[in-house]
Write a protein that holds these residues in place. Structure first.
Motif, PDB file in Angstrom:
ATOM      1  N   GLY A  10     -49.204  20.263  16.817  1.00 33.13           N
ATOM      2  CA  GLY A  10     -48.113  20.457  15.580  1.00 33.13           C
ATOM      3  C   GLY A  10     -46.439  20.912  16.091  1.00 33.13           C
ATOM      4  O   GLY A  10     -46.536  19.831  17.325  1.00 33.13           O
ATOM      5  N   ASN A  11     -46.266  20.921  15.481  1.00 40.37           N
ATOM      6  CA  ASN A  11     -44.250  20.738  15.953  1.00 40.37           C
ATOM      7  C   ASN A  11     -44.321  22.352  16.659  1.00 40.37           C
ATOM      8  O   ASN A  11     -44.705  23.329  16.138  1.00 40.37           O
ATOM      9  N   PRO A  12     -43.814  22.632  17.844  1.00 39.46           N
ATOM     10  CA  PRO A  12     -43.415  23.692  18.663  1.00 39.46           C
ATOM     11  C   PRO A  12     -42.167  23.912  17.903  1.00 39.46           C
ATOM     12  O   PRO A  12     -41.037  23.065  18.528  1.00 39.46           O
ATOM     13  N   LEU A  14     -38.817  27.733  18.442  1.00 38.65           N
ATOM     14  CA  LEU A  14     -39.025  28.952  18.462  1.00 38.65           C
ATOM     15  C   LEU A  14     -39.057  29.402  18.275  1.00 38.65           C
ATOM     16  O   LEU A  14     -37.669  29.649  17.231  1.00 38.65           O
ATOM     17  N   ASP A  15     -39.497  31.041  17.299  1.00 38.37           N
ATOM     18  CA  ASP A  15     -39.252  31.626  16.465  1.00 38.37           C
ATOM     19  C   ASP A  15     -38.336  32.592  16.607  1.00 38.37           C
ATOM     20  O   ASP A  15     -37.796  32.649  17.533  1.00 38.37           O
ATOM     21  N   ILE A  16     -36.827  32.893  15.667  1.00 37.18           N
ATOM     22  CA  ILE A  16     -36.044  33.792  16.047  1.00 37.18           C
ATOM     23  C   ILE A  16     -36.230  34.669  14.363  1.00 37.18           C
ATOM     24  O   ILE A  16     -35.944  34.703  13.363  1.00 37.18           O
ATOM     25  N   ALA A  37     -42.145  28.731   3.363  1.00 39.67           N
ATOM     26  CA  ALA A  37     -41.357  28.261   4.613  1.00 39.67           C
ATOM     27  C   ALA A  37     -41.286  26.390   3.931  1.00 39.67           C
ATOM     28  O   ALA A  37     -42.177  26.245   3.588  1.00 39.67           O
ATOM     29  N   ILE A  38     -40.089  26.306   4.786  1.00 36.58           N
ATOM     30  CA  ILE A  38     -38.817  25.330   4.540  1.00 36.58           C
ATOM     31  C   ILE A  38     -38.874  24.510   5.262  1.00 36.58           C
ATOM     32  O   ILE A  38     -37.900  25.396   6.525  1.00 36.58           O
ATOM     33  N   LEU A  39     -38.633  23.260   5.789  1.00 35.57           N
ATOM     34  CA  LEU A  39     -37.345  22.699   6.269  1.00 35.57           C
ATOM     35  C   LEU A  39     -35.956  22.724   6.222  1.00 35.57           C
ATOM     36  O   LEU A  39     -35.525  22.997   4.214  1.00 35.57           O
ATOM     37  N   ALA A  61     -42.846  33.177  20.507  1.00 32.33           N
ATOM     38  CA  ALA A  61     -42.744  31.676  20.680  1.00 32.33           C
ATOM     39  C   ALA A  61     -43.112  31.272  19.283  1.00 32.33           C
ATOM     40  O   ALA A  61     -44.784  32.382  18.898  1.00 32.33           O
ATOM     41  N   GLY A  62     -43.179  30.949  18.298  1.00 28.96           N
ATOM     42  CA  GLY A  62     -43.872  30.212  17.161  1.00 28.96           C
ATOM     43  C   GLY A  62     -44.640  29.172  17.305  1.00 28.96           C
ATOM     44  O   GLY A  62     -44.736  27.683  18.150  1.00 28.96           O
ATOM     45  N   GLY A  63     -44.286  27.879  16.156  1.00 26.52           N
ATOM     46  CA  GLY A  63     -44.970  26.888  15.463  1.00 26.52           C
ATOM     47  C   GLY A  63     -45.948  26.793  14.831  1.00 26.52           C
ATOM     48  O   GLY A  63     -47.469  27.584  15.962  1.00 26.52           O
ATOM     49  N   ALA A 120     -36.441  25.040  16.539  1.00 26.23           N
ATOM     50  CA  ALA A 120     -36.348  26.502  15.450  1.00 26.23           C
ATOM     51  C   ALA A 120     -37.125  26.745  14.716  1.00 26.23           C
ATOM     52  O   ALA A 120     -36.561  25.781  13.795  1.00 26.23           O
ATOM     53  N   CYS A 121     -36.942  28.060  14.105  1.00 20.23           N
ATOM     54  CA  CYS A 121     -37.647  28.499  12.879  1.00 20.23           C
ATOM     55  C   CYS A 121     -37.243  30.189  13.056  1.00 20.23           C
ATOM     56  O   CYS A 121     -36.883  30.807  13.699  1.00 20.23           O
ATOM     57  N   ALA A 122     -35.665  30.276  11.609  1.00 19.34           N
ATOM     58  CA  ALA A 122     -35.470  31.104  11.009  1.00 19.34           C
ATOM     59  C   ALA A 122     -36.638  32.494  11.004  1.00 19.34           C
ATOM     60  O   ALA A 122     -37.295  31.645   9.186  1.00 19.34           O
ATOM     61  N   THR A 135     -35.456  23.844  11.180  1.00 19.34           N
ATOM     62  CA  THR A 135     -35.156  23.026  12.668  1.00 19.34           C
ATOM     63  C   THR A 135     -35.805  22.266  13.102  1.00 19.34           C
ATOM     64  O   THR A 135     -36.136  22.837  14.037  1.00 19.34           O
ATOM     65  N   LEU A 136     -36.421  20.915  13.126  1.00 17.09           N
ATOM     66  CA  LEU A 136     -37.418  20.511  13.817  1.00 17.09           C
ATOM     67  C   LEU A 136     -37.417  19.760  14.806  1.00 17.09           C
ATOM     68  O   LEU A 136     -37.260  20.149  16.341  1.00 17.09           O
ATOM     69  N   ARG A 137     -35.666  19.343  14.988  1.00 16.88           N
ATOM     70  CA  ARG A 137     -35.242  19.038  16.322  1.00 16.88           C
ATOM     71  C   ARG A 137     -36.021  17.927  16.719  1.00 16.88           C
ATOM     72  O   ARG A 137     -37.025  17.384  15.887  1.00 16.88           O
ATOM     73  N   GLY A 166     -50.910  21.077   9.088  1.00 13.81           N
ATOM     74  CA  GLY A 166     -50.354  20.681   8.061  1.00 13.81           C
ATOM     75  C   GLY A 166     -48.672  19.960   8.288  1.00 13.81           C
ATOM     76  O   GLY A 166     -48.219  19.313   7.192  1.00 13.81           O
ATOM     77  N   PHE A 167     -48.215  20.978   8.764  1.00 19.95           N
ATOM     78  CA  PHE A 167     -46.600  20.512   8.795  1.00 19.95           C
ATOM     79  C   PHE A 167     -46.449  19.636   9.879  1.00 19.95           C
ATOM     80  O   PHE A 167     -45.336  18.902  10.053  1.00 19.95           O
ATOM     81  N   PHE A 168     -47.031  19.031  10.238  1.00 14.54           N
ATOM     82  CA  PHE A 168     -47.351  18.159  11.182  1.00 14.54           C
ATOM     83  C   PHE A 168     -46.654  16.605  10.689  1.00 14.54           C
ATOM     84  O   PHE A 168     -46.421  15.284  10.915  1.00 14.54           O
ATOM     85  N   LEU A 169     -47.454  16.404   9.204  1.00 11.10           N
ATOM     86  CA  LEU A 169     -47.169  15.133   8.624  1.00 11.10           C
ATOM     87  C   LEU A 169     -46.209  15.339   7.424  1.00 11.10           C
ATOM     88  O   LEU A 169     -45.610  14.229   7.635  1.00 11.10           O
ATOM     89  N   THR A 170     -45.208  16.516   8.299  1.00 14.30           N
ATOM     90  CA  THR A 170     -43.894  15.947   7.624  1.00 14.30           C
ATOM     91  C   THR A 170     -42.456  15.023   8.267  1.00 14.30           C
ATOM     92  O   THR A 170     -42.245  14.404   7.394  1.00 14.30           O
ATOM     93  N   HIS A 171     -42.966  14.867   9.433  1.00 12.63           N
ATOM     94  CA  HIS A 171     -42.458  12.841  10.405  1.00 12.63           C
ATOM     95  C   HIS A 171     -42.894  12.354  10.409  1.00 12.63           C
ATOM     96  O   HIS A 171     -43.346  11.547  11.592  1.00 12.63           O
TER      97      HIS A 171
END
Ligand code: 26A
Length: 356
Positions: A10-12, A14-16, A37-39, A61-63, A120-122, A135-137, A166-171
């Protein structure tokens, strides 16, 4: 040392996190739904600096799939779970790696050179809702070639359970497809999470390309509704969506597909393409979908719901890898989902509580 039995991809991130007291003002300022949950789009980009400068934030830690990896690890011996994703060469990566290490998860990161940063994820909390802005960066720079590196290929070769966010399919779908196809053709178990309504809404084609190689599909009620809408089944109930997805074409037809739809505090639904042959071992007299009540959780026991769905999925995955039946695994999933609601962020209780 034996190789991990579970591999998650998946997408690693960091949750803020922003507290429920401060959350509403950011929901309004950035036009966010309370539970979504959005981009991040251009207009959301200032949110990361804004919350750090103007609120007391908590870093965790998130993702989504990384959370599930830690939950699977919670019910398995150390180093039974590996996690694959792409990060930057920075302090955020150090934090994520350290948490994985502490919780027994083997990190198999692809590391992007500076100045690319770890994603990072707000997390904007309000009441018992959470709004995730990501923001996937580095996460979206994952290359399929990473899977072929000897140390990563060995992990994949040795594992028996694969969990794809499923989030991994976005890119791009290439990497997920390669892993899922190889696994399902070798009779291994492939689990996919629907992750968020926008995946079914905007990535339905990719989802349906992967679905034939999926044995266990996990989602929640709003993701089921989004799939129904995208598939032209607008008024379908969650039960009908679960049954529809269960019989969607399957490459390895010798194994049934199971679709699990969680509904927050309401019962979890499990539909199977072939009830008596499924790991749920439904009898012909059982309803399909089968209904699993969720134990009550008092409102004052809920700190925040961020990651609860991931912990459900990871707990279920870990229990299956431990040889438990699907009935038992769902119970473990419910326990970890609820345990997560009692923690700040996508976390579980330590020292470990026995949930098996
Ligand atoms: C591509 N997007 C939007 C994402 C995510 C995500 N994980 C992967 N990709 N957006 C939010 N998350 C994670 O979901 C968890 C809660 O289920 C957050 O990091 C959060 O920990």
């Amino acid at each position: 040392m034996s190789s991990p039995i579970v591999v998650c991809i998946g997408n690693p991130l960091l949750d803020i996190q922003v507290s429920p007291q401060d959350g509403p003002k950011y929901l309004e300022k950035y036009g966010l739904k309370a539970n979504d949950a959005i981009l991040a789009e251009e207009k959301h980009m200032p949110i990361y600096e804004d919350i750090v400068a103007n609120s007391e934030v908590t870093y965790v830690a998130g993702g989504a799939a990384q959370n599930a990896a830690r939950a699977a690890s919670y019910v398995l011996p150390e180093k039974s779970v590996a996690y694959i994703g792409s990060v930057g060469d920075d302090d955020l990566k150090q934090t994520l790696q350290k948490v994985n290490e502490t919780e027994g998860v083997v990190s198999a990161y692809e590391v992007q050179p500076a100045p690319t940063k770890t994603g990072a994820c707000a997390v904007i909390l309000s009441n018992h809702d959470r709004s995730l802005v990501t923001t996937l960066r580095a996460a979206e720079m994952f290359h399929k070639e990473h899977l072929a590196k000897p140390e990563v290929a060995a992990l994949i070769d040795g594992a028996k359970f694969f969990y794809i966010g499923g989030f991994f399919l976005t890119h791009g779908i290439e990497s997920a497809l390669e892993v899922a196809k190889a696994a399902s053709s070798r009779g291994k178990t492939v689990v996919l999470n629907l992750s968020a309504p926008f995946i079914a809404q905007f990535f339905k084609v990719q989802l349906e390309e992967l679905l034939p190689h999926v044995d266990i599909l996990i989602g929640n009620e709003s993701e089921a509704a989004a799939y129904a809408e995208a598939a032209g089944l607008a008024d379908a109930t969650p039960e009908q969506v679960a049954s529809t997805l269960a019989v969607f074409s399957k490459s390895n037809a010798s194994r049934p597909r199971v679709v699990i739809i969680t509904q927050g505090p309401d019962s979890t639904l499990v539909a199977s393409s072939s009830p008596s042959a499924s790991p749920a071992n439904l009898s012909p007299n059982d309803p399909n979908p089968k209904i699993y009540p969720v134990p009550k959780l008092a409102a004052d026991k809920i700190i925040d719901t961020n990651g609860a769905g991931d912990m459900f999925a990871g707990g279920l995955l870990g229990a299956l890898a431990q040889g438990k039946s699907l009935d038992e695994a769902i119970e473990v999933g419910h326990k970890l989902g609820q345990m997560c609601c009692g923690q700040i962020g996508p976390k579980l209780q330590f020292p470990k509580v026995n949930v098996l």
